[in-house]
Design a protein around this motif. Structure first.
Motif, PDB file in Angstrom:
ATOM      1  N   ARG A   1      27.053  10.385   5.975  1.00 18.23           N
ATOM      2  CA  ARG A   1      25.635  10.026   6.072  1.00 18.23           C
ATOM      3  C   ARG A   1      25.115  10.191   7.497  1.00 18.23           C
ATOM      4  N   SER A   2      25.822  10.996   8.295  1.00 21.94           N
ATOM      5  CA  SER A   2      25.455  11.188   9.703  1.00 21.94           C
ATOM      6  C   SER A   2      24.042  11.724   9.863  1.00 21.94           C
ATOM      7  N   GLU A   3      23.644  12.635   8.996  1.00 23.33           N
ATOM      8  CA  GLU A   3      22.300  13.215   9.106  1.00 23.33           C
ATOM      9  C   GLU A   3      21.219  12.170   8.846  1.00 23.33           C
ATOM     10  N   VAL A   4      21.494  11.220   7.968  1.00 23.58           N
ATOM     11  CA  VAL A   4      20.526  10.151   7.697  1.00 23.58           C
ATOM     12  C   VAL A   4      20.380   9.264   8.937  1.00 23.58           C
ATOM     13  N   LEU A   5      21.499   8.968   9.606  1.00 25.20           N
ATOM     14  CA  LEU A   5      21.436   8.172  10.833  1.00 25.20           C
ATOM     15  C   LEU A   5      20.678   8.938  11.920  1.00 25.20           C
ATOM     16  N   ALA A   6      20.977  10.211  12.088  1.00 21.40           N
ATOM     17  CA  ALA A   6      20.261  11.025  13.074  1.00 21.40           C
ATOM     18  C   ALA A   6      18.767  11.048  12.751  1.00 21.40           C
ATOM     19  N   SER A   7      18.420  11.138  11.472  1.00 22.81           N
ATOM     20  CA  SER A   7      17.025  11.151  11.060  1.00 22.81           C
ATOM     21  C   SER A   7      16.310   9.854  11.436  1.00 22.81           C
ATOM     22  N   ALA A   8      17.005   8.737  11.358  1.00 18.52           N
ATOM     23  CA  ALA A   8      16.392   7.457  11.736  1.00 18.52           C
ATOM     24  C   ALA A   8      15.948   7.500  13.205  1.00 18.52           C
TER      25      ALA A   8
ATOM     26  N   HIS B   1       9.851   0.436  12.816  1.00 14.06           N
ATOM     27  CA  HIS B   1      10.901   0.022  11.884  1.00 14.06           C
ATOM     28  C   HIS B   1      11.588   1.280  11.365  1.00 14.06           C
ATOM     29  N   THR B   2      12.894   1.306  11.447  1.00  8.70           N
ATOM     30  CA  THR B   2      13.650   2.415  10.868  1.00  8.70           C
ATOM     31  C   THR B   2      14.809   1.851  10.074  1.00  8.70           C
ATOM     32  N   VAL B   3      15.203   2.571   9.051  1.00  8.08           N
ATOM     33  CA  VAL B   3      16.311   2.134   8.204  1.00  8.08           C
ATOM     34  C   VAL B   3      17.463   3.110   8.398  1.00  8.08           C
ATOM     35  N   GLY B   4      18.546   2.610   8.943  1.00  5.64           N
ATOM     36  CA  GLY B   4      19.749   3.414   9.059  1.00  5.64           C
ATOM     37  C   GLY B   4      20.581   3.291   7.799  1.00  5.64           C
ATOM     38  N   PRO B   5      21.477   4.229   7.594  1.00  4.05           N
ATOM     39  CA  PRO B   5      22.336   4.170   6.406  1.00  4.05           C
ATOM     40  C   PRO B   5      23.502   3.201   6.596  1.00  4.05           C
TER      41      PRO B   5
ATOM     42  N   THR C   1       0.824  -1.210   0.000  1.00  2.00           N
ATOM     43  CA  THR C   1       0.000   0.000   0.000  1.00  2.00           C
ATOM     44  C   THR C   1       0.857   1.259   0.000  1.00  2.00           C
ATOM     45  N   THR C   2       1.270   1.712   1.142  1.00  2.00           N
ATOM     46  CA  THR C   2       1.908   3.031   1.265  1.00  2.00           C
ATOM     47  C   THR C   2       3.401   3.046   0.961  1.00  2.00           C
ATOM     48  N   LEU C   3       4.067   1.897   0.988  1.00  2.72           N
ATOM     49  CA  LEU C   3       5.521   1.869   0.773  1.00  2.72           C
ATOM     50  C   LEU C   3       5.918   0.850  -0.299  1.00  2.72           C
ATOM     51  N   PRO C   4       5.409   1.000  -1.527  1.00  4.63           N
ATOM     52  CA  PRO C   4       5.704   0.004  -2.561  1.00  4.63           C
ATOM     53  C   PRO C   4       7.188  -0.101  -2.909  1.00  4.63           C
ATOM     54  N   ASP C   5       7.934   0.981  -2.698  1.00  5.09           N
ATOM     55  CA  ASP C   5       9.366   0.960  -2.985  1.00  5.09           C
ATOM     56  C   ASP C   5      10.211   0.702  -1.743  1.00  5.09           C
ATOM     57  N   GLY C   6       9.565   0.408  -0.627  1.00  7.30           N
ATOM     58  CA  GLY C   6      10.275   0.165   0.622  1.00  7.30           C
ATOM     59  C   GLY C   6      10.394   1.433   1.448  1.00  7.30           C
ATOM     60  N   LEU C   7      10.975   1.298   2.620  1.00  5.81           N
ATOM     61  CA  LEU C   7      11.149   2.412   3.550  1.00  5.81           C
ATOM     62  C   LEU C   7      12.511   3.050   3.309  1.00  5.81           C
ATOM     63  N   PRO C   8      12.549   4.348   3.007  1.00  2.00           N
ATOM     64  CA  PRO C   8      13.843   4.997   2.759  1.00  2.00           C
ATOM     65  C   PRO C   8      14.704   5.088   4.022  1.00  2.00           C
ATOM     66  N   ALA C   9      15.996   5.086   3.843  1.00  2.00           N
ATOM     67  CA  ALA C   9      16.916   5.288   4.969  1.00  2.00           C
ATOM     68  C   ALA C   9      16.599   6.626   5.628  1.00  2.00           C
ATOM     69  N   GLY C  10      16.587   6.619   6.958  1.00  2.00           N
ATOM     70  CA  GLY C  10      16.313   7.821   7.721  1.00  2.00           C
ATOM     71  C   GLY C  10      14.854   7.998   8.084  1.00  2.00           C
ATOM     72  N   ASP C  11      13.982   7.125   7.590  1.00  4.81           N
ATOM     73  CA  ASP C  11      12.562   7.233   7.900  1.00  4.81           C
ATOM     74  C   ASP C  11      12.164   6.111   8.860  1.00  4.81           C
ATOM     75  N   ALA C  12      10.916   6.157   9.335  1.00  6.14           N
ATOM     76  CA  ALA C  12      10.421   5.161  10.285  1.00  6.14           C
ATOM     77  C   ALA C  12       8.928   4.965  10.086  1.00  6.14           C
ATOM     78  N   VAL C  13       8.456   3.767  10.418  1.00  2.69           N
ATOM     79  CA  VAL C  13       7.040   3.410  10.319  1.00  2.69           C
ATOM     80  C   VAL C  13       6.756   2.357  11.391  1.00  2.69           C
ATOM     81  N   ALA C  14       5.519   2.334  11.873  1.00  5.45           N
ATOM     82  CA  ALA C  14       5.161   1.401  12.948  1.00  5.45           C
ATOM     83  C   ALA C  14       4.267   0.272  12.454  1.00  5.45           C
ATOM     84  N   THR C  15       4.400  -0.879  13.130  1.00  3.60           N
ATOM     85  CA  THR C  15       3.506  -2.018  12.938  1.00  3.60           C
ATOM     86  C   THR C  15       3.173  -2.590  14.315  1.00  3.60           C
ATOM     87  N   THR C  16       2.349  -3.601  14.301  1.00  7.73           N
ATOM     88  CA  THR C  16       2.105  -4.377  15.509  1.00  7.73           C
ATOM     89  C   THR C  16       3.426  -4.950  16.024  1.00  7.73           C
ATOM     90  N   ALA C  17       3.440  -5.329  17.284  1.00 10.49           N
ATOM     91  CA  ALA C  17       4.627  -5.976  17.851  1.00 10.49           C
ATOM     92  C   ALA C  17       4.454  -7.483  17.954  1.00 10.49           C
TER      93      ALA C  17
END
Length: 171
Positions: A93-100, A81-85, A55-71
């Motif tokens: 890529r420090s800013e991408v890690l901080a963004s995560a 779920h967050t993707v670090g660089p 649905t909302t993430l057909p290309d996957g989750l970009p580095a530095g972003d986050a999304v929640a699911t059930t546990a």
């Protein structure tokens, strides 16, 4: 520096509102923390991730972003779920890690989570130097407006010592 708890242990056993998963962009499981969270949490986490991809993430989750699911079966309400660089000697890529970290705490706030457990994002297979990973993690969490409890659950005694020394230096 705010009160940030540092422990050595298994993040899948920590009773908090939200556990942060150091995911890959596919959100479909992997190794390390990601694999452990999917294994222990059970199939409902993977089902929720597949739904996000459909649905909302057909290309996957970009580095530095986050999304929640059930546990699932974890002792938490949600997995964030967050993707670090991947660390690079040629590109900062420090800013991408901080963004995560920032985005994870923003999602936790949106969910109403009062407690969050983090791993050391990007400091495993993604190769981020441990001292730098700890400094980015701790300083970003410290600067966040998130008002809940934050715990870093570090897999090894060595990583715990790095985070403790970094916290002491930043105080």
């Amino acid at each position: 520096m705010r009160d940030i708890r540092l422990i050595q242990g298994d993040i899948t056993t920590i009773p908090v509102d939200a556990v942060v998963n150091a995911a890959n962009s596919s959100l479909l499981g992997g190794g390390g923390v990601d694999g452990a969270i999917h294994r222990v949490g059970g199939p409902s986490i993977l089902e929720a991730c597949r739904e996000l991809r459909a649905t909302t993430l057909p290309d996957g989750l970009p580095a530095g972003d986050a999304v929640a699911t059930t546990a699932g079966r974890l002792p938490a309400k949600w997995v964030i779920h967050t993707v670090g660089p991947v660390w690079s000697a040629r590109e900062d890529r420090s800013e991408v890690l901080a963004s995560a970290y920032r985005r994870s705490l923003e999602v936790a706030t949106e969910l109403g989570a009062a407690s969050v457990a983090f791993p050391a994002v990007s400091a495993g297979i993604y190769g981020w130097p441990h001292e730098s990973a700890a400094e980015i993690a701790l300083s970003t969490v410290d600067a966040s407006p998130f008002s809940g409890a934050v715990t870093f659950v570090l897999f090894s005694d060595d990583m715990l010592r790095v985070f403790e020394a970094t916290r002491d230096r930043l105080r």
